[in-house]
Design a protein around this motif. Structure first.
Motif, PDB file in Angstrom:
ATOM      1  N   SER A   1      17.860  41.012  23.272  1.00 34.88           N
ATOM      2  CA  SER A   1      19.031  40.607  22.479  1.00 34.88           C
ATOM      3  C   SER A   1      18.928  41.134  21.049  1.00 34.88           C
TER       4      SER A   1
ATOM      5  N   ILE B   1      19.971  44.825  21.215  1.00 35.94           N
ATOM      6  CA  ILE B   1      21.415  45.086  21.380  1.00 35.94           C
ATOM      7  C   ILE B   1      22.175  44.668  20.115  1.00 35.94           C
TER       8      ILE B   1
ATOM      9  N   GLU C   1      28.692  49.500  14.130  1.00 32.56           N
ATOM     10  CA  GLU C   1      29.575  49.060  13.046  1.00 32.56           C
ATOM     11  C   GLU C   1      29.409  49.956  11.817  1.00 32.56           C
TER      12      GLU C   1
ATOM     13  N   LEU D   1      27.133  53.201  22.508  1.00 35.56           N
ATOM     14  CA  LEU D   1      27.330  51.754  22.643  1.00 35.56           C
ATOM     15  C   LEU D   1      27.421  51.392  24.125  1.00 35.56           C
TER      16      LEU D   1
ATOM     17  N   ASP E   1      38.884  40.586  26.169  1.00 33.85           N
ATOM     18  CA  ASP E   1      37.440  40.740  25.938  1.00 33.85           C
ATOM     19  C   ASP E   1      36.720  41.052  27.237  1.00 33.85           C
TER      20      ASP E   1
ATOM     21  N   ASP F   1      30.473  40.845  28.682  1.00 38.50           N
ATOM     22  CA  ASP F   1      30.067  39.770  29.592  1.00 38.50           C
ATOM     23  C   ASP F   1      28.564  39.500  29.632  1.00 38.50           C
TER      24      ASP F   1
ATOM     25  N   GLY G   1      26.474  38.210  27.341  1.00 36.34           N
ATOM     26  CA  GLY G   1      26.158  36.862  26.841  1.00 36.34           C
ATOM     27  C   GLY G   1      26.716  35.772  27.740  1.00 36.34           C
TER      28      GLY G   1
ATOM     29  N   THR H   1      39.212  39.786  17.441  1.00 36.26           N
ATOM     30  CA  THR H   1      40.562  39.918  18.009  1.00 36.26           C
ATOM     31  C   THR H   1      40.766  39.080  19.274  1.00 36.26           C
TER      32      THR H   1
ATOM     33  N   GLY I   1      29.924  32.886  21.431  1.00 39.64           N
ATOM     34  CA  GLY I   1      30.050  34.342  21.358  1.00 39.64           C
ATOM     35  C   GLY I   1      29.838  34.799  19.930  1.00 39.64           C
TER      36      GLY I   1
ATOM     37  N   GLY J   1      27.932  26.503  20.679  1.00 38.67           N
ATOM     38  CA  GLY J   1      26.511  26.835  20.719  1.00 38.67           C
ATOM     39  C   GLY J   1      26.343  28.318  20.470  1.00 38.67           C
ATOM     40  N   ASN J   2      25.184  28.688  19.932  1.00 40.89           N
ATOM     41  CA  ASN J   2      24.988  30.100  19.583  1.00 40.89           C
ATOM     42  C   ASN J   2      24.075  30.845  20.559  1.00 40.89           C
TER      43      ASN J   2
ATOM     44  N   ALA K   1      22.387  30.895  24.987  1.00 46.22           N
ATOM     45  CA  ALA K   1      22.465  30.344  26.338  1.00 46.22           C
ATOM     46  C   ALA K   1      21.692  29.022  26.426  1.00 46.22           C
TER      47      ALA K   1
ATOM     48  N   ALA L   1      23.747  26.345  24.934  1.00 43.84           N
ATOM     49  CA  ALA L   1      24.863  25.954  25.806  1.00 43.84           C
ATOM     50  C   ALA L   1      24.428  24.832  26.757  1.00 43.84           C
TER      51      ALA L   1
HETATM   52  C1  B12 Z   1      27.137  45.727  24.368  1.00 49.69           C
HETATM   53  C2  B12 Z   1      28.425  45.785  23.593  1.00 49.69           C
HETATM   54  C3  B12 Z   1      29.521  46.386  24.209  1.00 49.69           C
HETATM   55  C4  B12 Z   1      29.512  46.812  25.683  1.00 49.69           C
HETATM   56  C5  B12 Z   1      29.726  45.540  26.536  1.00 49.69           C
HETATM   57  C6  B12 Z   1      29.027  45.603  27.870  1.00 49.69           C
HETATM   58  C7  B12 Z   1      29.148  44.304  28.610  1.00 49.69           C
HETATM   59  N1  B12 Z   1      29.209  44.420  29.909  1.00 49.69           N
HETATM   60  O1  B12 Z   1      29.213  43.234  28.033  1.00 49.69           O
HETATM   61  C8  B12 Z   1      30.729  47.796  25.713  1.00 49.69           C
HETATM   62  C9  B12 Z   1      30.254  49.204  25.455  1.00 49.69           C
HETATM   63  C10 B12 Z   1      31.569  47.788  26.997  1.00 49.69           C
HETATM   64  C11 B12 Z   1      31.521  47.334  24.501  1.00 49.69           C
HETATM   65  C12 B12 Z   1      32.855  47.616  24.325  1.00 49.69           C
HETATM   66  C13 B12 Z   1      33.537  47.356  23.131  1.00 49.69           C
HETATM   67  N2  B12 Z   1      33.039  46.813  22.025  1.00 49.69           N
HETATM   68 CO1  B12 Z   1      31.302  45.983  21.945  1.00 49.69          CO
HETATM   69  N3  B12 Z   1      29.632  45.374  21.576  1.00 49.69           N
HETATM   70  C14 B12 Z   1      28.500  45.273  22.263  1.00 49.69           C
HETATM   71  C15 B12 Z   1      27.366  44.671  21.405  1.00 49.69           C
HETATM   72  C16 B12 Z   1      26.526  45.827  20.872  1.00 49.69           C
HETATM   73  C17 B12 Z   1      26.455  43.667  22.068  1.00 49.69           C
HETATM   74  C18 B12 Z   1      27.125  42.455  22.736  1.00 49.69           C
HETATM   75  C19 B12 Z   1      26.077  41.746  23.561  1.00 49.69           C
HETATM   76  O2  B12 Z   1      25.982  41.934  24.766  1.00 49.69           O
HETATM   77  N4  B12 Z   1      25.203  40.983  22.884  1.00 49.69           N
HETATM   78  C20 B12 Z   1      24.038  40.333  23.533  1.00 49.69           C
HETATM   79  C21 B12 Z   1      24.394  38.959  24.063  1.00 49.69           C
HETATM   80  C22 B12 Z   1      23.170  38.333  24.718  1.00 49.69           C
HETATM   81  O3  B12 Z   1      24.777  38.175  22.961  1.00 49.69           O
HETATM   82  P1  B12 Z   1      26.203  37.406  22.870  1.00 49.69           P
HETATM   83  O4  B12 Z   1      27.195  38.128  23.686  1.00 49.69           O
HETATM   84  O5  B12 Z   1      26.496  37.124  21.459  1.00 49.69           O
HETATM   85  O6  B12 Z   1      25.938  36.049  23.653  1.00 49.69           O
HETATM   86  C23 B12 Z   1      25.023  35.057  23.247  1.00 49.69           C
HETATM   87  C24 B12 Z   1      25.615  34.005  22.300  1.00 49.69           C
HETATM   88  O7  B12 Z   1      26.677  34.494  21.509  1.00 49.69           O
HETATM   89  C25 B12 Z   1      25.996  32.874  23.179  1.00 49.69           C
HETATM   90  N5  B12 Z   1      27.304  32.835  23.831  1.00 49.69           N
HETATM   91  C26 B12 Z   1      28.072  33.840  24.296  1.00 49.69           C
HETATM   92  N6  B12 Z   1      29.162  33.358  24.881  1.00 49.69           N
HETATM   93  C27 B12 Z   1      29.100  32.014  24.829  1.00 49.69           C
HETATM   94  C28 B12 Z   1      29.960  31.026  25.297  1.00 49.69           C
HETATM   95  C29 B12 Z   1      29.649  29.686  25.076  1.00 49.69           C
HETATM   96  C30 B12 Z   1      30.573  28.634  25.578  1.00 49.69           C
HETATM   97  C31 B12 Z   1      28.464  29.339  24.377  1.00 49.69           C
HETATM   98  C32 B12 Z   1      28.172  27.931  24.093  1.00 49.69           C
HETATM   99  C33 B12 Z   1      27.591  30.333  23.912  1.00 49.69           C
HETATM  100  C34 B12 Z   1      27.913  31.652  24.151  1.00 49.69           C
HETATM  101  O8  B12 Z   1      24.991  32.907  24.163  1.00 49.69           O
HETATM  102  C35 B12 Z   1      24.719  34.271  24.504  1.00 49.69           C
HETATM  103  C36 B12 Z   1      23.324  34.391  25.019  1.00 49.69           C
HETATM  104  O9  B12 Z   1      22.366  33.939  24.082  1.00 49.69           O
HETATM  105  C37 B12 Z   1      28.195  43.953  20.281  1.00 49.69           C
HETATM  106  C38 B12 Z   1      27.461  43.755  18.956  1.00 49.69           C
HETATM  107  C39 B12 Z   1      27.069  42.318  18.725  1.00 49.69           C
HETATM  108  N7  B12 Z   1      26.287  42.132  17.670  1.00 49.69           N
HETATM  109  O10 B12 Z   1      27.476  41.407  19.402  1.00 49.69           O
HETATM  110  C40 B12 Z   1      29.397  44.895  20.174  1.00 49.69           C
HETATM  111  C41 B12 Z   1      30.765  44.385  19.615  1.00 49.69           C
HETATM  112  C42 B12 Z   1      31.034  42.985  20.112  1.00 49.69           C
HETATM  113  N8  B12 Z   1      31.722  45.321  20.195  1.00 49.69           N
HETATM  114  C43 B12 Z   1      32.636  45.648  19.375  1.00 49.69           C
HETATM  115  C44 B12 Z   1      33.713  46.527  19.669  1.00 49.69           C
HETATM  116  C45 B12 Z   1      34.622  46.909  18.520  1.00 49.69           C
HETATM  117  C46 B12 Z   1      33.897  47.010  20.967  1.00 49.69           C
HETATM  118  C47 B12 Z   1      35.040  47.925  21.438  1.00 49.69           C
HETATM  119  C48 B12 Z   1      36.446  47.586  20.868  1.00 49.69           C
HETATM  120  C49 B12 Z   1      34.657  49.373  21.148  1.00 49.69           C
HETATM  121  C50 B12 Z   1      35.744  50.406  21.403  1.00 49.69           C
HETATM  122  N9  B12 Z   1      36.150  51.082  20.346  1.00 49.69           N
HETATM  123  O11 B12 Z   1      36.184  50.549  22.519  1.00 49.69           O
HETATM  124  C51 B12 Z   1      34.977  47.695  22.969  1.00 49.69           C
HETATM  125  C52 B12 Z   1      35.841  46.485  23.326  1.00 49.69           C
HETATM  126  C53 B12 Z   1      36.000  46.235  24.754  1.00 49.69           C
HETATM  127  C54 B12 Z   1      36.768  44.948  25.014  1.00 49.69           C
HETATM  128  N10 B12 Z   1      38.074  45.013  25.108  1.00 49.69           N
HETATM  129  O12 B12 Z   1      36.165  43.894  25.098  1.00 49.69           O
HETATM  130  C55 B12 Z   1      32.480  44.962  18.034  1.00 49.69           C
HETATM  131  C56 B12 Z   1      33.498  43.836  17.857  1.00 49.69           C
HETATM  132  C57 B12 Z   1      34.063  43.806  16.456  1.00 49.69           C
HETATM  133  C58 B12 Z   1      35.105  42.736  16.309  1.00 49.69           C
HETATM  134  N11 B12 Z   1      36.359  43.113  16.319  1.00 49.69           N
HETATM  135  O13 B12 Z   1      34.812  41.592  16.195  1.00 49.69           O
HETATM  136  C59 B12 Z   1      30.998  44.551  18.049  1.00 49.69           C
HETATM  137  C60 B12 Z   1      30.689  43.276  17.241  1.00 49.69           C
HETATM  138  C61 B12 Z   1      30.183  45.758  17.497  1.00 49.69           C
HETATM  139  C62 B12 Z   1      30.368  45.958  16.033  1.00 49.69           C
HETATM  140  N12 B12 Z   1      29.491  45.443  15.184  1.00 49.69           N
HETATM  141  O14 B12 Z   1      31.309  46.606  15.641  1.00 49.69           O
HETATM  142  N13 B12 Z   1      30.738  46.639  23.651  1.00 49.69           N
END
Ligand code: B12
Length: 227
Positions: free
Chosen positions: A44, A47, A55, A64, A102, A105, A107, A154, A181, A198-199, A201, A204
């Motif tokens: 994590s 990534i 960004e 990415l 969005d 998936d 996270g 968004t 998220g 929650g921030n 898994a 959660a």
């Molecule tokens: C990997 C990634 C992708 C992959 C996704 C692959 C997949 N199958 O998920 C791909 C390449 C497809 C992608 C696409 C895009 N992405 Co992207 N992506 C990322 C990245 C680098 C990592 C996300 C991730 O997996 N994190 C790891 C997991 C473990 O963490 P997490 O998701 O936050 O989840 C944890 C917690 O948040 C929490 N949690 C999550 N959900 C929930 C729900 C509940 C209820 C609870 C309690 C907790 C909880 O628990 C999780 C586990 O600990 C992020 C950067 C970032 N810092 O997040 C950018 C990011 C999210 N993406 C971004 C962008 C811009 C895009 C695109 C628009 C790029 C483009 N120009 O096409 C597209 C959008 C697609 C769409 N329509 O959704 C931006 C969003 C900016 C914004 N507007 O806010 C980010 C922030 C990158 C950046 N810094 O610019 N992306």
């Protein structure tokens, strides 16, 4: 290779955007007895760094996407090895999804896995799920929780849409609605009237446990669990 080297290998394979190497590194870590949760945390961090580089304009969409794939493949292996450490009976049903617009998936999947290994019956409705669809499934399945993931500024408003629709359709008191998220903060959760935030898994699971134990009826003033 020692544990630290294995974790570094996993970290580097994601940063180097190499899905096959990431899967191999995840498997090697598991084979060597590394704790799956610890490996997930390291992945994590990698990534998150990829996100920062994207960004900052240091890497572009193809990288990415490859890094996302590397993360996803390693998570598929590591999450199979998450254990609750306790025999559990089903606590409650959770409908989880990533909101409209969005497709992130990784996270969400981790949250779903952690909830299910901790005794929740999880129904994953996938990604890009329209608000009414989440609600329909939750009603049909008689779920206790709706868990909404949003990774983009968004898509966050769709979490609010789910809450608004629940209120409008008179179903708000049927479900605890929890949100999370990357960009979703506890302040935001409070503002949109969610029951919890929650921030991670792990948080959660704590969050759902706490809400269940409260024996209150939704909506409740939001509970926050930060890891
Ligand atoms: C990997 C990634 C992708 C992959 C996704 C692959 C997949 N199958 O998920 C791909 C390449 C497809 C992608 C696409 C895009 N992405 Co992207 N992506 C990322 C990245 C680098 C990592 C996300 C991730 O997996 N994190 C790891 C997991 C473990 O963490 P997490 O998701 O936050 O989840 C944890 C917690 O948040 C929490 N949690 C999550 N959900 C929930 C729900 C509940 C209820 C609870 C309690 C907790 C909880 O628990 C999780 C586990 O600990 C992020 C950067 C970032 N810092 O997040 C950018 C990011 C999210 N993406 C971004 C962008 C811009 C895009 C695109 C628009 C790029 C483009 N120009 O096409 C597209 C959008 C697609 C769409 N329509 O959704 C931006 C969003 C900016 C914004 N507007 O806010 C980010 C922030 C990158 C950046 N810094 O610019 N992306």
């Amino acid at each position: 290779m020692d544990k630290q080297e294995l974790l570094t290998q996993l970290y580097d394979s994601i940063l180097d955007t190499e899905p096959e190497a990431a899967a191999a590194a995840a498997q090697a870590a598991i084979d060597a007895g590394v704790d799956a949760m610890e490996a997930i945390e390291v992945a994590s961090e990698a990534i998150a760094e990829i996100g920062d580089m994207f960004e900052a304009g240091e890497i572009f969409l193809p990288s990415l996407m490859l890094a996302g794939e590397a993360m996803k493949q390693s998570m598929a292996i590591l999450s199979r090895h998450l254990h609750s450490g306790q025999a559990t009976q089903t606590k409650a049903k959770v409908v989880i999804g990533a909101v409209s617009g969005d497709i992130h998936d990784i996270g969400k999947n981790l949250v779903a896995t952690m909830l299910s290994v901790h005794g929740y019956d999880v129904i994953d409705v996938g990604v890009n799920v329209p608000p009414m669809e989440v609600i329909d499934v939750a009603l049909r399945e008689k779920a206790r929780f709706i868990a909404l993931s949003a990774l983009m500024t968004t898509s966050m408003p769709y979490q609010q849409d789910v809450l608004n629709l629940l209120t409008e359709t008179g179903a708000r008191n049927r479900f605890f609605v929890i949100v999370g998220g990357g960009p979703v903060t506890s302040d935001y959760a409070r503002r949109i009237g969610a029951d919890g935030w929650g921030n991670s898994a792990v948080s959660a699971v704590r969050l759902c446990d706490r809400l269940l134990q409260s024996q209150e009826t939704p909506p409740v003033s939001a509970t926050f669990v930060q890891e």
